[in-house]
Design a protein around this motif. Structure first.
Motif, PDB file in Angstrom:
ATOM      1  N   PRO A  52       0.794  -1.241   0.000  1.00  0.00           N
ATOM      2  CA  PRO A  52       0.000   0.000   0.000  1.00  0.00           C
ATOM      3  C   PRO A  52       0.822   1.284   0.000  1.00  0.00           C
ATOM      4  CG  PRO A  52       0.103  -0.857   2.221  1.00  0.00           C
ATOM      5  CD  PRO A  52       0.827  -1.854   1.342  1.00  0.00           C
ATOM      6  N   ASP A  53       2.154   1.179  -0.158  1.00  0.00           N
ATOM      7  CA  ASP A  53       3.033   2.340   0.022  1.00  0.00           C
ATOM      8  C   ASP A  53       2.586   3.582  -0.742  1.00  0.00           C
ATOM      9  OD1 ASP A  53       4.501   0.506   1.442  1.00  0.00           O
ATOM     10  OD2 ASP A  53       6.404   0.920   0.448  1.00  0.00           O
ATOM     11  N   ILE A  54       2.251   3.424  -2.034  1.00  0.00           N
ATOM     12  CA  ILE A  54       1.967   4.611  -2.838  1.00  0.00           C
ATOM     13  C   ILE A  54       0.676   5.296  -2.395  1.00  0.00           C
ATOM     14  CG2 ILE A  54       3.295   3.865  -4.843  1.00  0.00           C
ATOM     15  CD1 ILE A  54       0.736   3.016  -6.182  1.00  0.00           C
ATOM     16  N   PHE A  55      -0.298   4.515  -1.953  1.00  0.00           N
ATOM     17  CA  PHE A  55      -1.546   5.108  -1.476  1.00  0.00           C
ATOM     18  C   PHE A  55      -1.332   5.812  -0.136  1.00  0.00           C
ATOM     19  CE2 PHE A  55      -3.287   1.683  -4.225  1.00  0.00           C
ATOM     20  CZ  PHE A  55      -3.948   2.497  -5.119  1.00  0.00           C
ATOM     21  N   ILE A  56      -0.546   5.195   0.727  1.00  0.00           N
ATOM     22  CA  ILE A  56      -0.272   5.808   2.027  1.00  0.00           C
ATOM     23  C   ILE A  56       0.511   7.102   1.848  1.00  0.00           C
ATOM     24  CG2 ILE A  56       1.013   5.503   4.181  1.00  0.00           C
ATOM     25  CD1 ILE A  56       0.209   2.531   4.067  1.00  0.00           C
ATOM     26  N   GLU A  57       1.472   7.104   0.924  1.00  0.00           N
ATOM     27  CA  GLU A  57       2.232   8.324   0.658  1.00  0.00           C
ATOM     28  C   GLU A  57       1.331   9.416   0.085  1.00  0.00           C
ATOM     29  OE1 GLU A  57       5.332  11.118   0.208  1.00  0.00           O
ATOM     30  OE2 GLU A  57       5.068   9.364   1.494  1.00  0.00           O
ATOM     31  N   ALA A  58       0.378   9.023  -0.767  1.00  0.00           N
ATOM     32  CA  ALA A  58      -0.564  10.007  -1.315  1.00  0.00           C
ATOM     33  C   ALA A  58      -1.396  10.630  -0.202  1.00  0.00           C
ATOM     34  CB  ALA A  58      -1.469   9.356  -2.357  1.00  0.00           C
TER      35      ALA A  58
END
Length: 247
Positions: free
Chosen positions: A181-187
């Protein structure tokens, strides 16, 4: 489809995957993957005296490369064909038959296809995102592509996002690709909202898995190809055929 009722203005943020949700860029990527792999496979088959089996723009694309970072897509498809190539290094020239070289070749072809064919925005997404932003919902776009900014700029929608997390950001920060989920959490971090107050929109199985793993309030599966059951099975809370089905 799920019977869950979702009203987006009830949440602080909406985070959209690019390909298949916001833009029809899957066709841009699929054409680039096909041109790149077919050229390689033709040479590879001649060198080994084997029959040439072209890259399938639908079957192979969705099975092996859709939604993956570029080099993971190269590895995935080659593994499916039983082909082993050296990894090479970041920045390998596109003439080199390495994982990174094929990735560089694909990137160059995306630029060519983009310049030639342009980018199509899904009208149902465009209609709703403007309404939601007027209602105070923050918006972000995510993509594994290094060409995300060029894509949304070419489509004329760059100003409709408060944040962008793409392949370039992932490389800089060392973010893992979906289904992590890294990219969603960073967003969500860049929007200054909690995942629990945000809605994720995804059309890929790996994407809904990532949204579910990230603890987001709602994961909306955008089933433009009718794959409602698959998206629900892998983590979507609700599915829609078009985003205008949501308020």
């Amino acid at each position: 489809m799920s019977a869950i009722k979702v009203e987006i203005p009830g949440y602080q943020a909406a985070i959209f995957d690019m390909d298949g949700v916001v833009t029809r860029t899957a066709t841009v990527h699929a054409r680039a993957w096909k041109e790149m792999f077919d050229e390689f496979l033709q040479r590879y088959s001649v060198e080994r005296g084997e029959p040439f089996v072209p890259f399938d723009e639908e079957g192979d694309y969705f099975a092996y490369v859709d939604g993956l970072p570029r080099h993971d897509g190269v590895r995935s498809f080659l593994a499916a064909r039983g082909i082993e190539l050296p990894e090479g290094e970041h920045g390998d020239l596109q003439e080199l038959d390495t994982v990174h070289g094929l990735g560089s070749r694909k990137d160059a072809l995306v630029q060519q296809v983009l310049a030639r064919d342009g980018v199509e925005v899904f009208p149902d997404w465009l209609e709703r995102v403007k309404e939601w932003r007027q209602a105070g919902v923050k918006t972000a776009i995510v993509s594994s592509s290094l060409n995300c900014q060029a894509m949304i700029r070419a489509a004329g929608i760059e100003e409709l996002f408060d944040a962008r997390v793409d392949g370039a950001v992932s490389r800089e920060l060392g973010l893992k690709g979906k289904p992590d989920p890294d990219i969603f959490i960073e967003a969500a971090r860049r929007l200054d909202v909690e995942p629990s107050a945000s809605v994720v929109f995804e059309d890929a199985i790996s994407g809904v898995q990532a949204g579910a793993a990230g603890g987001f309030a709602v994961v909306v599966g955008v089933a433009r190809h009718g794959n409602h059951a698959d998206l629900i099975e892998h983590g979507a809370d609700v599915t829609v055929s078009e985003i205008t089905e949501l308020k």
